[in-house]
Design a protein around this motif. Structure first.
Motif, PDB file in Angstrom:
ATOM      1  N   ALA A  65      28.731  86.574  -1.443  1.00  0.00           N
ATOM      2  CA  ALA A  65      28.430  85.695  -0.303  1.00  0.00           C
ATOM      3  C   ALA A  65      29.202  84.386  -0.408  1.00  0.00           C
ATOM      4  O   ALA A  65      29.761  83.893   0.577  1.00  0.00           O
ATOM      5  CB  ALA A  65      26.925  85.434  -0.232  1.00  0.00           C
ATOM      6  N   VAL A  66      29.238  83.803  -1.608  1.00  0.00           N
ATOM      7  CA  VAL A  66      29.969  82.545  -1.806  1.00  0.00           C
ATOM      8  C   VAL A  66      31.457  82.769  -1.577  1.00  0.00           C
ATOM      9  O   VAL A  66      32.127  81.958  -0.922  1.00  0.00           O
ATOM     10  CB  VAL A  66      29.710  81.979  -3.213  1.00  0.00           C
ATOM     11  N   LEU A  67      31.971  83.861  -2.106  1.00  0.00           N
ATOM     12  CA  LEU A  67      33.378  84.190  -1.918  1.00  0.00           C
ATOM     13  C   LEU A  67      33.693  84.349  -0.428  1.00  0.00           C
ATOM     14  O   LEU A  67      34.719  83.860   0.066  1.00  0.00           O
ATOM     15  CB  LEU A  67      33.700  85.473  -2.676  1.00  0.00           C
ATOM     16  N   SER A  68      32.798  84.993   0.303  1.00  0.00           N
ATOM     17  CA  SER A  68      32.979  85.162   1.750  1.00  0.00           C
ATOM     18  C   SER A  68      32.998  83.818   2.466  1.00  0.00           C
ATOM     19  O   SER A  68      33.814  83.593   3.369  1.00  0.00           O
ATOM     20  CB  SER A  68      31.865  86.041   2.325  1.00  0.00           C
ATOM     21  N   PHE A 109      37.700  75.932  -4.693  1.00  0.00           N
ATOM     22  CA  PHE A 109      36.716  76.923  -5.153  1.00  0.00           C
ATOM     23  C   PHE A 109      36.574  76.754  -6.656  1.00  0.00           C
ATOM     24  O   PHE A 109      37.496  77.018  -7.415  1.00  0.00           O
ATOM     25  CB  PHE A 109      37.197  78.326  -4.792  1.00  0.00           C
ATOM     26  N   THR A 110      35.407  76.295  -7.100  1.00  0.00           N
ATOM     27  CA  THR A 110      35.131  76.057  -8.512  1.00  0.00           C
ATOM     28  C   THR A 110      33.933  76.897  -8.960  1.00  0.00           C
ATOM     29  O   THR A 110      33.185  77.416  -8.123  1.00  0.00           O
ATOM     30  CB  THR A 110      34.811  74.573  -8.767  1.00  0.00           C
ATOM     31  N   PRO A 111      33.710  77.019 -10.268  1.00  0.00           N
ATOM     32  CA  PRO A 111      32.517  77.743 -10.738  1.00  0.00           C
ATOM     33  C   PRO A 111      31.218  77.163 -10.184  1.00  0.00           C
ATOM     34  O   PRO A 111      30.238  77.897 -10.000  1.00  0.00           O
ATOM     35  CB  PRO A 111      32.598  77.590 -12.259  1.00  0.00           C
ATOM     36  N   LEU A 152      42.817  76.107  -3.699  1.00  0.00           N
ATOM     37  CA  LEU A 152      42.730  75.563  -5.054  1.00  0.00           C
ATOM     38  C   LEU A 152      41.615  76.299  -5.792  1.00  0.00           C
ATOM     39  O   LEU A 152      40.432  76.132  -5.464  1.00  0.00           O
ATOM     40  CB  LEU A 152      42.441  74.060  -5.021  1.00  0.00           C
ATOM     41  N   LEU A 153      41.973  77.126  -6.760  1.00  0.00           N
ATOM     42  CA  LEU A 153      40.993  77.931  -7.493  1.00  0.00           C
ATOM     43  C   LEU A 153      40.871  77.375  -8.908  1.00  0.00           C
ATOM     44  O   LEU A 153      41.743  77.612  -9.756  1.00  0.00           O
ATOM     45  CB  LEU A 153      41.420  79.402  -7.522  1.00  0.00           C
ATOM     46  N   ASP A 154      39.802  76.638  -9.146  1.00  0.00           N
ATOM     47  CA  ASP A 154      39.642  75.946 -10.423  1.00  0.00           C
ATOM     48  C   ASP A 154      38.861  76.795 -11.422  1.00  0.00           C
ATOM     49  O   ASP A 154      37.626  76.804 -11.399  1.00  0.00           O
ATOM     50  CB  ASP A 154      38.946  74.595 -10.196  1.00  0.00           C
ATOM     51  N   ASP A 155      39.575  77.505 -12.273  1.00  0.00           N
ATOM     52  CA  ASP A 155      38.965  78.303 -13.343  1.00  0.00           C
ATOM     53  C   ASP A 155      37.902  79.262 -12.806  1.00  0.00           C
ATOM     54  O   ASP A 155      36.902  79.545 -13.466  1.00  0.00           O
ATOM     55  CB  ASP A 155      38.350  77.370 -14.394  1.00  0.00           C
TER      56      ASP A 155
END
Length: 365
Positions: free
Chosen positions: A287-290, A117-119, A310-313
């Motif tokens: 929605a993206v988070l879901s 999950f990236t910006p 993996l949470l990239d910034d």
């Protein structure tokens, strides 16, 4: 599932590093361009066989070196496992499982799984169709490794057909061979994507409902070049055969393949309205988070264990409510988070904080 260690040699800006990970939340922090995302990229290679940034293999090799090597040790429900990848500037990458070289991606894809999950994913709703196709394909290949071979062959045949059309080569027989094979592969790609979205939708819908206290209902609709209401994979194949036959002169005039799953898309709806057109920025982010959380939930249901997150910034891009939601939802799972400001992570319960500078893991806290 959890990763216990990562080794990188001559990988991007890292010369030689070994990083150990623990259960729960792991935090990698440091200045911009320190190499934090590079480490996540090295990990994700083992989940999807390719970069989530779209980098080519040669771009992984540290400047002035001939090759790069990355290796992970992890635990899944079958036990401990070690995978390695050697990447070259001008040669095909080599893949290793327990130190033994293997020849096919399908022999290691699916062993280690991760949700990235990236910006950039915040553009999933309003971004280009290519971005949404990539989201689907990267998720499918982890749970169904054979999909990689199908997609790779499709892209190879597509490139050959495009070369034929672009160069105005008059070969009806060869064009027919390409169209026959493309139709077969396109049918399987479309069928797999439809099946995946059908399974993903109820998971994403549940997260959206929970996150908004029941105020928003999320739904997904796949848009295929072959139409809708398919009866079978053969039905999709036959539709593409008809399309390529009826649109042959149009494609020859344009010099490129105009139809196929490489042109497909899917639409995200919130309360039955197209989110790309009508959703607020906050609704789009929810929605993206879901969708990303649903990807992890579906992986668990298909394989029997959760992937590594993996949470990239990304936490710095979310408001406090959504940040809390993603951390609460991933609680008890292994999460690796990157960011610039150590103080930003001060409220997180983490047994493992890693400071990175110029590609080096300088210290743990």
């Amino acid at each position: 599932m959890k990763i216990t260690s990562l080794n990188v040699n001559n990988f991007k800006n890292s010369e030689k590093e070994r990083i150990e990970f623990k259960d729960g939340i792991n935090i990698i922090f440091g200045d911009n361009a320190a190499g934090k995302t590079n480490l996540l990229e090295a990990i994700f290679l083992f989940a999807a066989g390719k970069s989530f940034r779209g980098s080519k293999d040669k771009n992984f090799v540290r400047f002035g070196q001939d090759y790069a090597f990355t290796e992970i040790v992890f635990e899944n429900k079958s036990g401990n496992c070690k995978l390695g990848i050697k990447l070259f500037k001008n040669a095909k990458k080599q893949i290793f499982r327990e130190g033994v070289q293997i020849s096919k991606l399908s022999e290691y894809l699916g062993l280690f799984r991760a949700v990235i999950f990236t910006p950039d994913h915040l553009n999933l709703v309003k971004g280009s169709p290519e971005f949404r196709r990539r989201f689907i394909d990267l998720a499918i290949c982890q749970s169904f490794p054979r999909y990689v071979a199908t997609a790779s062959e499709y892209n190879r045949i597509l490139a050959q057909k495009n070369a034929l059309l672009k160069n105005r080569i008059d070969s009806e027989d060869l064009l027919e061979v390409y169209n026959e094979r493309l139709s077969f592969l396109a049918a399987h790609i479309t069928s797999n994507r439809l099946k995946f979205l059908k399974q993903l939708q109820p998971e994403a819908k549940a997260f959206q409902h929970d996150m908004t206290n029941g105020a928003e209902e999320l739904s997904l609709d796949y848009i295929s070049q072959a139409g809708e209401g398919f009866e079978s994979t053969d039905d999709i194949k036959n539709r593409y055969l008809d399309i390529y036959k009826s649109k042959k002169e149009q494609e020859k005039y344009k010099g490129v393949t105009l139809f196929g799953p490489h042109k497909d898309d899917f639409t995200i709806f919130i309360n039955k309205k197209n989110a790309r057109l009508f959703a607020s920025q906050g609704q789009q982010r929810s929605a993206v988070l879901s969708l990303k959380l649903a990807e992890g939930e579906l992986s668990n249901k298909l394989t029997g264990e959760y992937p590594v997150f993996l949470l990239d910034d990304i936490l710095s891009e979310l408001d406090s409510k959504r940040k809390k939601y993603i951390l609460d939802t991933t609680y008890g799972k292994q999460v690796i988070i990157t960011g610039c400001d150590k103080e930003f992570f001060s409220g997180l319960e983490s047994r493992n904080k890693i400071y990175v500078e110029n590609g080096r893991a300088c210290f743990y806290t």
